[in-house]
Design a protein around this motif. Structure first.
Motif, PDB file in Angstrom:
ATOM      1  N   ARG A  93       0.836  -1.212   0.000  1.00 41.18           N
ATOM      2  CA  ARG A  93       0.000   0.000   0.000  1.00 41.18           C
ATOM      3  C   ARG A  93       0.870   1.260   0.000  1.00 41.18           C
ATOM      4  N   ALA A  94       1.964   1.237   0.730  1.00 37.74           N
ATOM      5  CA  ALA A  94       2.858   2.397   0.777  1.00 37.74           C
ATOM      6  C   ALA A  94       3.480   2.653  -0.595  1.00 37.74           C
ATOM      7  N   LEU A  95       3.892   1.600  -1.279  1.00 38.46           N
ATOM      8  CA  LEU A  95       4.447   1.769  -2.617  1.00 38.46           C
ATOM      9  C   LEU A  95       3.403   2.380  -3.552  1.00 38.46           C
ATOM     10  N   ALA A  96       2.206   1.837  -3.545  1.00 38.72           N
ATOM     11  CA  ALA A  96       1.141   2.348  -4.422  1.00 38.72           C
ATOM     12  C   ALA A  96       0.821   3.802  -4.111  1.00 38.72           C
ATOM     13  N   ALA A  97       0.843   4.185  -2.840  1.00 39.09           N
ATOM     14  CA  ALA A  97       0.552   5.563  -2.454  1.00 39.09           C
ATOM     15  C   ALA A  97       1.577   6.539  -3.015  1.00 39.09           C
ATOM     16  N   HIS A  98       2.769   6.044  -3.336  1.00 38.29           N
ATOM     17  CA  HIS A  98       3.826   6.888  -3.894  1.00 38.29           C
ATOM     18  C   HIS A  98       3.991   6.687  -5.400  1.00 38.29           C
ATOM     19  N   GLY A  99       3.008   6.055  -6.044  1.00 46.82           N
ATOM     20  CA  GLY A  99       3.034   5.927  -7.497  1.00 46.82           C
ATOM     21  C   GLY A  99       3.763   4.717  -8.034  1.00 46.82           C
ATOM     22  N   VAL A 100       4.217   3.837  -7.150  1.00 41.42           N
ATOM     23  CA  VAL A 100       4.918   2.635  -7.598  1.00 41.42           C
ATOM     24  C   VAL A 100       3.863   1.559  -7.887  1.00 41.42           C
ATOM     25  N   THR A 101       3.733   1.184  -9.153  1.00 42.67           N
ATOM     26  CA  THR A 101       2.736   0.190  -9.541  1.00 42.67           C
ATOM     27  C   THR A 101       3.341  -1.179  -9.805  1.00 42.67           C
ATOM     28  N   THR A 102       4.673  -1.256  -9.900  1.00 42.01           N
ATOM     29  CA  THR A 102       5.370  -2.520 -10.124  1.00 42.01           C
ATOM     30  C   THR A 102       6.601  -2.547  -9.230  1.00 42.01           C
ATOM     31  N   ALA A 103       6.809  -3.683  -8.566  1.00 42.14           N
ATOM     32  CA  ALA A 103       7.970  -3.808  -7.688  1.00 42.14           C
ATOM     33  C   ALA A 103       8.567  -5.195  -7.836  1.00 42.14           C
ATOM     34  N   ARG A 104       9.881  -5.262  -7.738  1.00 41.38           N
ATOM     35  CA  ARG A 104      10.581  -6.551  -7.742  1.00 41.38           C
ATOM     36  C   ARG A 104      11.144  -6.772  -6.358  1.00 41.38           C
ATOM     37  N   HIS A 105      10.660  -7.813  -5.732  1.00 42.88           N
ATOM     38  CA  HIS A 105      11.095  -8.142  -4.385  1.00 42.88           C
ATOM     39  C   HIS A 105      12.502  -8.722  -4.432  1.00 42.88           C
ATOM     40  N   GLY A 106      13.424  -8.162  -3.624  1.00 40.53           N
ATOM     41  CA  GLY A 106      14.826  -8.558  -3.667  1.00 40.53           C
ATOM     42  C   GLY A 106      15.100  -9.962  -3.161  1.00 40.53           C
ATOM     43  N   VAL A 107      14.509 -10.346  -2.056  1.00 40.29           N
ATOM     44  CA  VAL A 107      14.720 -11.656  -1.464  1.00 40.29           C
ATOM     45  C   VAL A 107      13.355 -12.200  -1.091  1.00 40.29           C
ATOM     46  N   LEU A 108      13.051 -13.384  -1.532  1.00 42.18           N
ATOM     47  CA  LEU A 108      11.737 -13.950  -1.262  1.00 42.18           C
ATOM     48  C   LEU A 108      11.802 -14.817  -0.010  1.00 42.18           C
ATOM     49  N   ALA A 109      11.738 -14.158   1.131  1.00 41.25           N
ATOM     50  CA  ALA A 109      11.747 -14.855   2.415  1.00 41.25           C
ATOM     51  C   ALA A 109      10.444 -15.632   2.580  1.00 41.25           C
ATOM     52  N   PRO A 110      10.430 -16.668   3.434  1.00 44.44           N
ATOM     53  CA  PRO A 110       9.210 -17.460   3.613  1.00 44.44           C
ATOM     54  C   PRO A 110       7.975 -16.616   3.923  1.00 44.44           C
ATOM     55  N   ARG A 111       8.130 -15.597   4.742  1.00 42.21           N
ATOM     56  CA  ARG A 111       6.990 -14.740   5.079  1.00 42.21           C
ATOM     57  C   ARG A 111       6.469 -14.027   3.831  1.00 42.21           C
ATOM     58  N   ALA A 112       7.371 -13.566   2.970  1.00 36.84           N
ATOM     59  CA  ALA A 112       6.974 -12.874   1.743  1.00 36.84           C
ATOM     60  C   ALA A 112       6.308 -13.833   0.768  1.00 36.84           C
ATOM     61  N   ARG A 113       6.737 -15.078   0.733  1.00 39.03           N
ATOM     62  CA  ARG A 113       6.113 -16.071  -0.153  1.00 39.03           C
ATOM     63  C   ARG A 113       4.636 -16.223   0.167  1.00 39.03           C
ATOM     64  N   ARG A 114       4.304 -16.120   1.449  1.00 40.62           N
ATOM     65  CA  ARG A 114       2.899 -16.215   1.847  1.00 40.62           C
ATOM     66  C   ARG A 114       2.148 -14.940   1.486  1.00 40.62           C
TER      67      ARG A 114
END
Length: 107
Positions: A65-86
Protein backbone atom coordinates in the motif's frame (compact mmCIF):
# COMPACT_ATOMS: atom_id res chain seq x y z
CA UNK A 1 -17.86 5.72 -12.05
CA UNK A 2 -17.42 9.31 -13.15
CA UNK A 3 -15.50 10.66 -16.10
CA UNK A 4 -12.72 13.20 -15.42
CA UNK A 5 -10.87 15.38 -17.93
CA UNK A 6 -7.43 16.66 -16.90
CA UNK A 7 -6.76 19.74 -19.03
CA UNK A 8 -3.47 21.47 -19.74
CA UNK A 9 -1.31 18.54 -18.66
CA UNK A 10 1.86 17.24 -20.23
CA UNK A 11 2.33 13.47 -20.40
CA UNK A 12 5.65 11.68 -19.98
CA UNK A 13 5.40 8.47 -22.02
CA UNK A 14 8.68 6.94 -20.87
CA UNK A 15 10.70 8.57 -23.65
CA UNK A 16 9.53 12.16 -24.02
CA UNK A 17 7.24 14.84 -22.61
CA UNK A 18 4.22 15.84 -24.73
CA UNK A 19 2.94 19.34 -25.30
CA UNK A 20 0.02 20.50 -23.15
CA UNK A 21 -3.03 18.27 -23.77
CA UNK A 22 -6.24 16.90 -22.25
CA UNK A 23 -6.36 13.39 -20.82
CA UNK A 24 -9.72 11.83 -19.97
CA UNK A 25 -10.12 9.13 -17.34
CA UNK A 26 -13.38 7.21 -17.77
CA UNK A 27 -13.41 4.39 -15.23
CA UNK A 28 -10.52 2.10 -16.17
CA UNK A 29 -10.17 3.67 -19.64
CA UNK A 30 -7.86 6.55 -20.53
CA UNK A 31 -8.85 8.49 -23.63
CA UNK A 32 -9.59 11.92 -25.07
CA UNK A 33 -13.42 12.28 -25.29
CA UNK A 34 -14.23 14.89 -22.63
CA UNK A 35 -18.01 14.86 -23.28
CA UNK A 36 -19.85 15.05 -19.91
CA UNK A 37 -16.57 14.86 -17.96
CA UNK A 38 -15.75 16.76 -14.79
CA UNK A 39 -13.02 19.23 -15.83
CA UNK A 40 -9.89 19.50 -13.69
CA UNK A 41 -7.41 22.23 -14.59
CA UNK A 42 -4.02 20.53 -14.63
CA UNK A 43 -2.12 23.43 -16.16
CA UNK A 44 1.56 23.03 -15.35
CA UNK A 45 1.19 19.43 -14.14
CA UNK A 46 2.88 16.37 -15.64
CA UNK A 47 1.34 12.88 -15.75
CA UNK A 48 3.71 9.96 -15.26
CA UNK A 49 3.22 6.25 -15.88
CA UNK A 50 3.31 4.00 -12.83
CA UNK A 51 6.80 3.82 -11.38
CA UNK A 52 8.86 0.60 -11.05
CA UNK A 53 10.95 -0.16 -7.97
CA UNK A 54 13.49 -2.84 -8.88
CA UNK A 55 14.66 -3.57 -5.32
CA UNK A 56 12.20 -3.77 -2.44
CA UNK A 57 11.82 -5.96 0.63
CA UNK A 58 8.13 -6.66 1.19
CA UNK A 59 7.15 -7.87 4.63
CA UNK A 60 3.49 -6.89 5.02
CA UNK A 61 0.53 -5.80 2.88
CA UNK A 62 1.15 -2.29 4.24
CA UNK A 63 4.43 -2.26 2.29
CA UNK A 64 2.47 -2.74 -0.94
CA UNK A 65 0.00 0.00 0.00
CA UNK A 66 2.86 2.40 0.78
CA UNK A 67 4.45 1.77 -2.62
CA UNK A 68 1.14 2.35 -4.42
CA UNK A 69 0.55 5.56 -2.45
CA UNK A 70 3.83 6.89 -3.89
CA UNK A 71 3.03 5.93 -7.50
CA UNK A 72 4.92 2.64 -7.60
CA UNK A 73 2.74 0.19 -9.54
CA UNK A 74 5.37 -2.52 -10.12
CA UNK A 75 7.97 -3.81 -7.69
CA UNK A 76 10.58 -6.55 -7.74
CA UNK A 77 11.10 -8.14 -4.39
CA UNK A 78 14.83 -8.56 -3.67
CA UNK A 79 14.72 -11.66 -1.46
CA UNK A 80 11.74 -13.95 -1.26
CA UNK A 81 11.75 -14.85 2.41
CA UNK A 82 9.21 -17.46 3.61
CA UNK A 83 6.99 -14.74 5.08
CA UNK A 84 6.97 -12.87 1.74
CA UNK A 85 6.11 -16.07 -0.15
CA UNK A 86 2.90 -16.22 1.85
CA UNK A 87 2.17 -12.50 1.27
CA UNK A 88 2.74 -12.07 -2.46
CA UNK A 89 0.20 -14.53 -3.90
CA UNK A 90 -2.54 -12.91 -1.80
CA UNK A 91 -1.42 -9.50 -3.05
CA UNK A 92 -1.86 -10.49 -6.67
CA UNK A 93 1.79 -10.11 -7.57
CA UNK A 94 1.48 -12.76 -10.27
CA UNK A 95 3.95 -15.41 -11.30
CA UNK A 96 7.61 -14.92 -12.16
CA UNK A 97 8.26 -14.43 -15.85
CA UNK A 98 11.21 -15.44 -18.03
CA UNK A 99 13.09 -12.57 -19.60
CA UNK A 100 14.48 -12.51 -23.17
CA UNK A 101 17.72 -14.13 -22.01
CA UNK A 102 15.79 -17.00 -20.40
CA UNK A 103 16.41 -15.86 -16.82
CA UNK A 104 13.56 -15.91 -14.35
CA UNK A 105 12.45 -12.73 -12.60
CA UNK A 106 11.09 -13.13 -9.09
CA UNK A 107 11.50 -16.39 -7.21
Amino acid sequence: MSKTALTGVRVFDGARLTESTTVVIDGAVIGSDATDAEIVDGTGATLLPGLFDAHVHLLTPDDLRALAAHGVTTARHGVLAPRARRLLPRAGAGHPQRGPAGHRAGR
